[in-house]
Design a protein around this motif. Structure first.
Motif, PDB file in Angstrom:
ATOM      1  N   GLU A  41       0.835  -1.209   0.000  1.00 53.52           N
ATOM      2  CA  GLU A  41       0.000   0.000   0.000  1.00 53.52           C
ATOM      3  C   GLU A  41       0.867   1.255   0.000  1.00 53.52           C
ATOM      4  O   GLU A  41       0.610   2.202  -0.734  1.00 53.52           O
ATOM      5  N   TRP A  42       1.934   1.238   0.809  1.00 53.84           N
ATOM      6  CA  TRP A  42       2.865   2.380   0.856  1.00 53.84           C
ATOM      7  C   TRP A  42       3.514   2.608  -0.502  1.00 53.84           C
ATOM      8  O   TRP A  42       3.611   3.740  -0.979  1.00 53.84           O
ATOM      9  N   ARG A  43       3.956   1.531  -1.112  1.00 54.79           N
ATOM     10  CA  ARG A  43       4.609   1.650  -2.425  1.00 54.79           C
ATOM     11  C   ARG A  43       3.653   2.222  -3.466  1.00 54.79           C
ATOM     12  O   ARG A  43       4.042   3.033  -4.307  1.00 54.79           O
ATOM     13  N   HIS A  44       2.401   1.764  -3.431  1.00 52.39           N
ATOM     14  CA  HIS A  44       1.425   2.289  -4.386  1.00 52.39           C
ATOM     15  C   HIS A  44       1.188   3.778  -4.159  1.00 52.39           C
ATOM     16  O   HIS A  44       1.127   4.562  -5.120  1.00 52.39           O
ATOM     17  N   GLU A  45       1.075   4.194  -2.900  1.00 53.85           N
ATOM     18  CA  GLU A  45       0.880   5.617  -2.594  1.00 53.85           C
ATOM     19  C   GLU A  45       2.076   6.442  -3.040  1.00 53.85           C
ATOM     20  O   GLU A  45       1.920   7.545  -3.578  1.00 53.85           O
ATOM     21  N   ALA A  89       4.173   5.648  -5.429  1.00 58.09           N
ATOM     22  CA  ALA A  89       4.186   5.669  -6.901  1.00 58.09           C
ATOM     23  C   ALA A  89       3.211   6.708  -7.435  1.00 58.09           C
ATOM     24  O   ALA A  89       3.523   7.448  -8.382  1.00 58.09           O
ATOM     25  N   LEU A  90       2.027   6.776  -6.821  1.00 56.28           N
ATOM     26  CA  LEU A  90       1.042   7.780  -7.235  1.00 56.28           C
ATOM     27  C   LEU A  90       1.573   9.191  -7.018  1.00 56.28           C
ATOM     28  O   LEU A  90       1.448  10.056  -7.891  1.00 56.28           O
ATOM     29  N   GLU A  91       2.161   9.424  -5.847  1.00 53.95           N
ATOM     30  CA  GLU A  91       2.648  10.766  -5.534  1.00 53.95           C
ATOM     31  C   GLU A  91       3.798  11.169  -6.450  1.00 53.95           C
ATOM     32  O   GLU A  91       3.855  12.297  -6.948  1.00 53.95           O
ATOM     33  N   ARG A  92       4.715  10.229  -6.696  1.00 47.88           N
ATOM     34  CA  ARG A  92       5.837  10.541  -7.592  1.00 47.88           C
ATOM     35  C   ARG A  92       5.327  10.829  -9.007  1.00 47.88           C
ATOM     36  O   ARG A  92       5.832  11.728  -9.688  1.00 47.88           O
ATOM     37  N   THR A  93       4.324  10.084  -9.449  1.00 51.76           N
ATOM     38  CA  THR A  93       3.757  10.311 -10.785  1.00 51.76           C
ATOM     39  C   THR A  93       3.050  11.658 -10.837  1.00 51.76           C
ATOM     40  O   THR A  93       3.160  12.383 -11.835  1.00 51.76           O
ATOM     41  N   ARG A  94       2.319  12.023  -9.785  1.00 54.03           N
ATOM     42  CA  ARG A  94       1.647  13.332  -9.743  1.00 54.03           C
ATOM     43  C   ARG A  94       2.658  14.466  -9.853  1.00 54.03           C
ATOM     44  O   ARG A  94       2.425  15.466 -10.537  1.00 54.03           O
ATOM     45  N   GLN A  95       3.793  14.305  -9.187  1.00 56.27           N
ATOM     46  CA  GLN A  95       4.796  15.366  -9.164  1.00 56.27           C
ATOM     47  C   GLN A  95       5.598  15.455 -10.459  1.00 56.27           C
ATOM     48  O   GLN A  95       5.872  16.560 -10.950  1.00 56.27           O
ATOM     49  N   ARG A  96       5.957  14.296 -11.017  1.00 52.68           N
ATOM     50  CA  ARG A  96       6.897  14.284 -12.139  1.00 52.68           C
ATOM     51  C   ARG A  96       6.258  14.057 -13.501  1.00 52.68           C
ATOM     52  O   ARG A  96       6.748  14.573 -14.498  1.00 52.68           O
ATOM     53  N   ARG A  97       5.215  13.253 -13.546  1.00 54.93           N
ATOM     54  CA  ARG A  97       4.570  12.943 -14.822  1.00 54.93           C
ATOM     55  C   ARG A  97       3.042  12.935 -14.680  1.00 54.93           C
ATOM     56  O   ARG A  97       2.399  11.897 -14.865  1.00 54.93           O
ATOM     57  N   PRO A  98       2.461  14.072 -14.346  1.00 51.42           N
ATOM     58  CA  PRO A  98       1.000  14.101 -14.175  1.00 51.42           C
ATOM     59  C   PRO A  98       0.239  13.704 -15.435  1.00 51.42           C
ATOM     60  O   PRO A  98      -0.906  13.280 -15.345  1.00 51.42           O
ATOM     61  N   ASP A  99       0.888  13.819 -16.588  1.00 49.36           N
ATOM     62  CA  ASP A  99       0.224  13.445 -17.839  1.00 49.36           C
ATOM     63  C   ASP A  99      -0.127  11.962 -17.867  1.00 49.36           C
ATOM     64  O   ASP A  99      -1.096  11.560 -18.523  1.00 49.36           O
ATOM     65  N   LEU A 100       0.633  11.130 -17.139  1.00 45.72           N
ATOM     66  CA  LEU A 100       0.359   9.706 -17.128  1.00 45.72           C
ATOM     67  C   LEU A 100      -0.947   9.375 -16.406  1.00 45.72           C
ATOM     68  O   LEU A 100      -1.603   8.383 -16.709  1.00 45.72           O
ATOM     69  N   LEU A 101      -1.332  10.208 -15.463  1.00 43.62           N
ATOM     70  CA  LEU A 101      -2.527   9.946 -14.684  1.00 43.62           C
ATOM     71  C   LEU A 101      -3.798  10.247 -15.457  1.00 43.62           C
ATOM     72  O   LEU A 101      -4.890   9.856 -15.039  1.00 43.62           O
ATOM     73  N   LYS A 102      -3.671  10.930 -16.575  1.00 47.47           N
ATOM     74  CA  LYS A 102      -4.861  11.247 -17.380  1.00 47.47           C
ATOM     75  C   LYS A 102      -5.405  10.019 -18.088  1.00 47.47           C
ATOM     76  O   LYS A 102      -6.528  10.020 -18.528  1.00 47.47           O
TER      77      LYS A 102
END
Length: 224
Positions: free
Chosen positions: A205-209, A211-224
């Motif tokens: 669960e920690w790793r998933h959180e 990963a989400l936070e790092r993606t939000r900060q560095r590659r928010p385009d991936l979350l679209k």
């Protein structure tokens, strides 16, 4: 899985395929990487493979005949799933493309040079065009090596840990979470306690959180 790479600079590809994971994959018989010298298929005395562009302009253009001869010779030996041309104006390589190619059997990869290749090669032979980014390199050899590396590591049995490739960045459209190893405390900089807890569900669960936070900060385009 077999890769046939056509290039005017075969020596440039000797090192990338002779070490680490790519070397082990070939020794295990899981991948076969064959590099072909395009000049061997030239009909010119000087073994030239390029000529001046029609219509004028700077640079030289790679001719159609050597490519056609080499591709024809390869296709006479086996069927190919794709003929890939490495080019800056192709589709940008991503993990999804690597995953898709990893289930193929035989691939041909064309490496361009000079000003480019005769458009008829692309029209008549190429089935997929791939770029490794919005920049121009001296030739397609290094991009071809990148494609082979990205694909081969996904073949079952290549990595010693079968699950390693599945947890890489981009596999779930997320960047990977931070990773740590020994020592647990280095000059007062500690590994997060959760990773030392032994509670796998909470660690996941920690790793998933993370990963989400790092993606939000560095590659928010991936979350679209």
């Amino acid at each position: 899985m077999r890769f046939d790479i056509i290039t005017v600079l075969p020596g440039l590809l000797e090192s990338p395929f002779a070490h680490s994971i790519l070397q082990r994959a070939q020794k295990k018989g899981l991948a076969e990487i064959v590099v072909h010298n395009l000049r061997d298929y030239s009909t010119h005395k000087q073994k030239s493979v390029d000529d001046y562009p029609y219509g004028g302009g700077s640079g030289m253009v790679m001719m159609i005949e050597p490519f056609a001869q080499c591709i024809g010779a390869l296709k006479a030996e086996r069927a190919y799933d794709e003929v890939i041309f490495m080019t800056p104006d192709g589709v940008t390589l991503n993990q999804g493309i690597a995953n898709e190619l990893s289930i193929k059997q035989n691939l041909i990869i064309l490496c361009g040079h000079y000003k480019g290749i005769d458009q008829r090669i692309r029209d008549l032979f190429v089935t997929r065009e791939i770029s490794v980014g919005d920049y121009v390199l001296s030739g397609g050899e290094l991009p071809a090596a990148i494609v082979v590396d990205a694909v081969v590591r996904l073949i079952p049995g290549v990595l010693s840990d079968e699950t390693s490739a599945l947890s890489d960045s981009f596999q779930d459209d997320l960047l990977d979470a931070p990773v740590y190893t020994r020592p647990a405390d280095w000059n007062g900089h500690r590994v997060p306690d959760i990773l030392l807890s032994g509670h796998q569900a909470r660690i996941d669960e920690w790793r998933h959180e993370q990963a989400l936070e790092r993606t939000r900060q560095r590659r928010p385009d991936l979350l679209k």
